[in-house]
Scaffold this motif. Structure first.
Motif, PDB file in Angstrom:
ATOM      1  N   ILE A   1     -35.158 -62.365 -10.259  1.00  0.00           N
ATOM      2  CA  ILE A   1     -34.965 -61.415 -11.348  1.00  0.00           C
ATOM      3  C   ILE A   1     -33.492 -61.406 -11.717  1.00  0.00           C
ATOM      4  CG2 ILE A   1     -35.133 -59.013 -12.080  1.00  0.00           C
ATOM      5  CD1 ILE A   1     -37.392 -58.617 -10.141  1.00  0.00           C
ATOM      6  N   PHE A   2     -33.208 -61.587 -12.998  1.00  0.00           N
ATOM      7  CA  PHE A   2     -31.837 -61.527 -13.480  1.00  0.00           C
ATOM      8  C   PHE A   2     -31.592 -60.123 -14.036  1.00  0.00           C
ATOM      9  CE2 PHE A   2     -32.883 -66.010 -13.553  1.00  0.00           C
ATOM     10  CZ  PHE A   2     -31.738 -66.585 -12.997  1.00  0.00           C
ATOM     11  N   PRO A   3     -30.776 -59.319 -13.328  1.00  0.00           N
ATOM     12  CA  PRO A   3     -30.554 -57.929 -13.755  1.00  0.00           C
ATOM     13  C   PRO A   3     -29.873 -57.864 -15.119  1.00  0.00           C
ATOM     14  CG  PRO A   3     -29.760 -58.307 -11.501  1.00  0.00           C
ATOM     15  CD  PRO A   3     -30.033 -59.660 -12.106  1.00  0.00           C
ATOM     16  N   ALA A   4     -30.183 -56.813 -15.838  1.00  0.00           N
ATOM     17  CA  ALA A   4     -29.533 -56.539 -17.122  1.00  0.00           C
ATOM     18  C   ALA A   4     -28.983 -55.120 -17.072  1.00  0.00           C
ATOM     19  CB  ALA A   4     -30.522 -56.682 -18.270  1.00  0.00           C
ATOM     20  N   GLU A   5     -27.916 -54.875 -17.832  1.00  0.00           N
ATOM     21  CA  GLU A   5     -27.362 -53.524 -17.879  1.00  0.00           C
ATOM     22  C   GLU A   5     -28.384 -52.581 -18.495  1.00  0.00           C
ATOM     23  OE1 GLU A   5     -23.086 -51.939 -19.068  1.00  0.00           O
ATOM     24  OE2 GLU A   5     -24.334 -52.194 -20.861  1.00  0.00           O
ATOM     25  N   MET A   6     -28.667 -51.492 -17.805  1.00  0.00           N
ATOM     26  CA  MET A   6     -29.656 -50.530 -18.280  1.00  0.00           C
ATOM     27  C   MET A   6     -28.979 -49.214 -18.598  1.00  0.00           C
ATOM     28  SD  MET A   6     -33.037 -51.212 -15.963  1.00  0.00           S
ATOM     29  CE  MET A   6     -33.745 -52.864 -15.877  1.00  0.00           C
ATOM     30  N   VAL A   7     -29.149 -48.783 -19.850  1.00  0.00           N
ATOM     31  CA  VAL A   7     -28.601 -47.514 -20.312  1.00  0.00           C
ATOM     32  C   VAL A   7     -29.772 -46.658 -20.789  1.00  0.00           C
ATOM     33  CG1 VAL A   7     -27.023 -46.376 -21.910  1.00  0.00           C
ATOM     34  CG2 VAL A   7     -26.466 -48.649 -21.003  1.00  0.00           C
TER      35      VAL A   7
ATOM     36  N   GLY B   1     -32.397 -44.740 -22.600  1.00  0.00           N
ATOM     37  CA  GLY B   1     -32.766 -44.669 -24.005  1.00  0.00           C
ATOM     38  C   GLY B   1     -32.504 -45.921 -24.812  1.00  0.00           C
ATOM     39  N   ARG B   2     -31.913 -46.937 -24.187  1.00  0.00           N
ATOM     40  CA  ARG B   2     -31.587 -48.160 -24.921  1.00  0.00           C
ATOM     41  C   ARG B   2     -32.534 -49.294 -24.490  1.00  0.00           C
ATOM     42  NH1 ARG B   2     -25.560 -50.121 -24.296  1.00  0.00           N
ATOM     43  NH2 ARG B   2     -25.273 -47.999 -25.144  1.00  0.00           N
ATOM     44  N   PRO B   3     -33.314 -49.901 -25.410  1.00  0.00           N
ATOM     45  CA  PRO B   3     -34.225 -50.998 -25.044  1.00  0.00           C
ATOM     46  C   PRO B   3     -33.462 -52.160 -24.407  1.00  0.00           C
ATOM     47  CG  PRO B   3     -34.691 -50.222 -27.256  1.00  0.00           C
ATOM     48  CD  PRO B   3     -33.400 -49.570 -26.846  1.00  0.00           C
ATOM     49  N   VAL B   4     -34.116 -52.807 -23.435  1.00  0.00           N
ATOM     50  CA  VAL B   4     -33.468 -53.901 -22.717  1.00  0.00           C
ATOM     51  C   VAL B   4     -34.525 -54.928 -22.308  1.00  0.00           C
ATOM     52  CG1 VAL B   4     -33.711 -52.820 -20.441  1.00  0.00           C
ATOM     53  CG2 VAL B   4     -31.835 -54.427 -20.841  1.00  0.00           C
ATOM     54  N   ASN B   5     -34.109 -56.188 -22.159  1.00  0.00           N
ATOM     55  CA  ASN B   5     -34.977 -57.260 -21.681  1.00  0.00           C
ATOM     56  C   ASN B   5     -34.540 -57.671 -20.272  1.00  0.00           C
ATOM     57  OD1 ASN B   5     -36.477 -57.400 -24.068  1.00  0.00           O
ATOM     58  ND2 ASN B   5     -35.069 -58.874 -24.981  1.00  0.00           N
ATOM     59  N   VAL B   6     -35.511 -57.780 -19.362  1.00  0.00           N
ATOM     60  CA  VAL B   6     -35.253 -58.222 -17.993  1.00  0.00           C
ATOM     61  C   VAL B   6     -36.012 -59.528 -17.774  1.00  0.00           C
ATOM     62  CG1 VAL B   6     -35.332 -57.616 -15.547  1.00  0.00           C
ATOM     63  CG2 VAL B   6     -35.054 -55.823 -17.269  1.00  0.00           C
TER      64      VAL B   6
ATOM     65  N   THR C   1     -40.953 -68.658 -16.954  1.00  0.00           N
ATOM     66  CA  THR C   1     -40.103 -67.520 -17.293  1.00  0.00           C
ATOM     67  C   THR C   1     -40.941 -66.394 -17.884  1.00  0.00           C
ATOM     68  OG1 THR C   1     -38.236 -68.997 -17.767  1.00  0.00           O
ATOM     69  CG2 THR C   1     -38.110 -66.753 -18.630  1.00  0.00           C
ATOM     70  N   SER C   2     -40.668 -65.174 -17.430  1.00  0.00           N
ATOM     71  CA  SER C   2     -41.300 -63.988 -17.999  1.00  0.00           C
ATOM     72  C   SER C   2     -40.195 -63.003 -18.380  1.00  0.00           C
ATOM     73  CB  SER C   2     -42.257 -63.339 -16.998  1.00  0.00           C
ATOM     74  OG  SER C   2     -42.855 -62.178 -17.556  1.00  0.00           O
ATOM     75  N   VAL C   3     -40.225 -62.542 -19.642  1.00  0.00           N
ATOM     76  CA  VAL C   3     -39.214 -61.600 -20.139  1.00  0.00           C
ATOM     77  C   VAL C   3     -39.902 -60.260 -20.383  1.00  0.00           C
ATOM     78  CG1 VAL C   3     -37.525 -61.106 -21.926  1.00  0.00           C
ATOM     79  CG2 VAL C   3     -37.892 -63.472 -21.180  1.00  0.00           C
ATOM     80  N   LEU C   4     -39.460 -59.247 -19.637  1.00  0.00           N
ATOM     81  CA  LEU C   4     -40.033 -57.900 -19.734  1.00  0.00           C
ATOM     82  C   LEU C   4     -39.177 -57.043 -20.653  1.00  0.00           C
ATOM     83  CD1 LEU C   4     -42.050 -55.716 -18.622  1.00  0.00           C
ATOM     84  CD2 LEU C   4     -40.293 -55.207 -16.911  1.00  0.00           C
ATOM     85  N   SER C   5     -39.836 -56.378 -21.609  1.00  0.00           N
ATOM     86  CA  SER C   5     -39.147 -55.461 -22.513  1.00  0.00           C
ATOM     87  C   SER C   5     -39.473 -54.028 -22.099  1.00  0.00           C
ATOM     88  CB  SER C   5     -39.581 -55.690 -23.965  1.00  0.00           C
ATOM     89  OG  SER C   5     -39.270 -57.010 -24.382  1.00  0.00           O
ATOM     90  N   LEU C   6     -38.439 -53.218 -21.912  1.00  0.00           N
ATOM     91  CA  LEU C   6     -38.666 -51.826 -21.547  1.00  0.00           C
ATOM     92  C   LEU C   6     -37.502 -50.968 -22.024  1.00  0.00           C
ATOM     93  CD1 LEU C   6     -37.911 -51.123 -17.801  1.00  0.00           C
ATOM     94  CD2 LEU C   6     -37.227 -53.219 -18.908  1.00  0.00           C
ATOM     95  N   THR C   7     -37.757 -49.671 -22.103  1.00  0.00           N
ATOM     96  CA  THR C   7     -36.724 -48.708 -22.465  1.00  0.00           C
ATOM     97  C   THR C   7     -36.529 -47.769 -21.283  1.00  0.00           C
ATOM     98  OG1 THR C   7     -37.363 -48.807 -24.804  1.00  0.00           O
ATOM     99  CG2 THR C   7     -36.039 -46.923 -24.105  1.00  0.00           C
TER     100      THR C   7
END
Length: 365
Positions: free
Chosen positions: A144-150, A152-157, A198-204
């Motif tokens: 898993i490649f971490p992404a900055e999570m804020v 209320g802001r949508p992000v892809n992991v 590769t699997s890209v997860l979209s979440l808020t």
């Protein structure tokens, strides 16, 4: 003469056998549930280059047609446990005899050797010694490649799994917080012998997701593994609170002149905020990467009275709070008592004395 003839015969056999060679390793290791690949390239006399042929892989040390793992012409002779699981990764006519065993198990461990037959009853060869296949536990995991999570802001992991097996494809799935249903896209790329799934997860992410787990799972028909990431959700300063040293939470703090004053500013944020106390436009004190800051005045004077502002700031926003410091001057308590006594005397003089005088006048009449 006999000795010379034997030498020539031995030399001829050596030359002929030298035309029948194979390049395959003595040992190969594969993980349970994945595929096993035994690299193999063979050679034969050049006179047979255009001749039809078939290839056989045996799961044994010696020639045994009851232990056939792969047969290029028919599946009839193949052991049931190998049916639809074995294949050649290359082209037999191009002298590539590499064997692939899909969904390998511990039962597949053992010796394997290749045999080629040119269908003329004379030209065939068993390429020995055999290659030993070793099967270990399935240990590969997705990444898993971490992404900055804020908040209320949508992000892809992104989750990635690499393999050299091109047979049974794995599936990548996500296990997300209960209130965040997974929504992912999937893709496959190849570079050389390596396949990248590769699997890209979209979440808020929300503040409540901070500290919860996010899991990516790779699954084959018989084995699976997973990688878990603990979510770190960043957010701007919130719930700023100002309290005095007696734990009173108020917009006003009353301190007697000359006494010690301590006022705490605290806030919730991630990453931690820089806090600053400001009075009359001047910065009194500040702290970095901390969610608490004390304002301390050793001996309060009347000049310390007034409004104080606490400012909390991190990379995602700013929070502010205010408090008013009221200084109770020395002697003011005694003065108020004196004033109260004078008021009482005045009331007595105004209200009681006239009554007494009136009463005395009445008696004289």
């Amino acid at each position: 003469m006999i000795g010379r003839s034997f030498f020539l015969l031995s030399l001829l056999q050596a030359v002929v056998s030298g035309q029948w060679t194979a390049d395959n390793p003595p040992h190969v290791t594969a993980q349970n549930g994945l595929c096993a690949r035994i690299p193999c390239h063979y050679s034969h006399p050049s006179t047979l280059n255009d001749k039809p042929r078939f290839g056989v892989w045996f799961n044994s040390e010696t020639l045994d047609f009851t232990s056939v793992a792969f047969f290029s012409e028919t599946h009839i002779r193949v052991l049931p446990k190998f049916l639809h699981r074995t294949r050649l990764s290359g082209v037999l006519r191009d002298n590539d005899c590499s064997l692939v065993i899909d969904n390998v198990t511990q039962e597949d461990a053992g010796p394997y050797f290749f045999r080629v037959d040119f269908l003329d009853g004379q030209n065939y060869y068993n390429y020995q010694p055999a290659t030993q296949l070793h099967v270990t536990d399935f240990t590969d995991k997705p990444t898993i490649f971490p992404a900055e999570m804020v908040a209320g802001r949508p992000v892809n992991v992104t989750c990635v799994f690499n393999t050299t097996c091109d047979g049974t494809a794995p599936t990548l799935t996500w296990v997300t917080p209960a209130d965040e249903p997974p929504s992912a896209s999937h893709s496959v790329t190849q570079q050389g012998d390596t396949l990248t799934y590769t699997s890209v997860l979209s979440l808020t992410p929300a503040l409540k997701h901070h500290g919860q787990n996010l899991t990516c799972k790779v699954t084959y028909p018989t084995v699976s593994s997973e990688q878990t990431l603990t979510l770190t959700v960043e957010y701007a300063p919130r719930n700023l609170s100002i309290t005095s040293h007696d734990d009173a939470n108020s917009s006003r703090v009353i301190v007697k002149e000359g006494n010690f004053a301590a006022i705490l500013c605290s806030v919730q944020s991630f990453p931690a905020s820089n806090l600053t106390w400001i009075h009359l436009g001047a910065t009194l004190n500040t702290t970095g990467s901390s969610n608490e800051l004390w304002l301390k005045i050793l001996q309060v004077t009347r000049q310390d009275a007034g409004d104080y502002e606490c400012v909390a700031e991190n990379e995602h926003g700013t929070g502010k709070g205010n408090v008013t410091l009221i200084v109770e001057l020395r002697g003011s308590e005694r003065s108020w008592k004196c004033i109260a006594a004078l008021i009482v005397l005045a009331v007595i003089f105004i209200c009681v004395v006239p009554v007494i005088v009136w009463a005395a006048c009445c008696r004289n009449e």
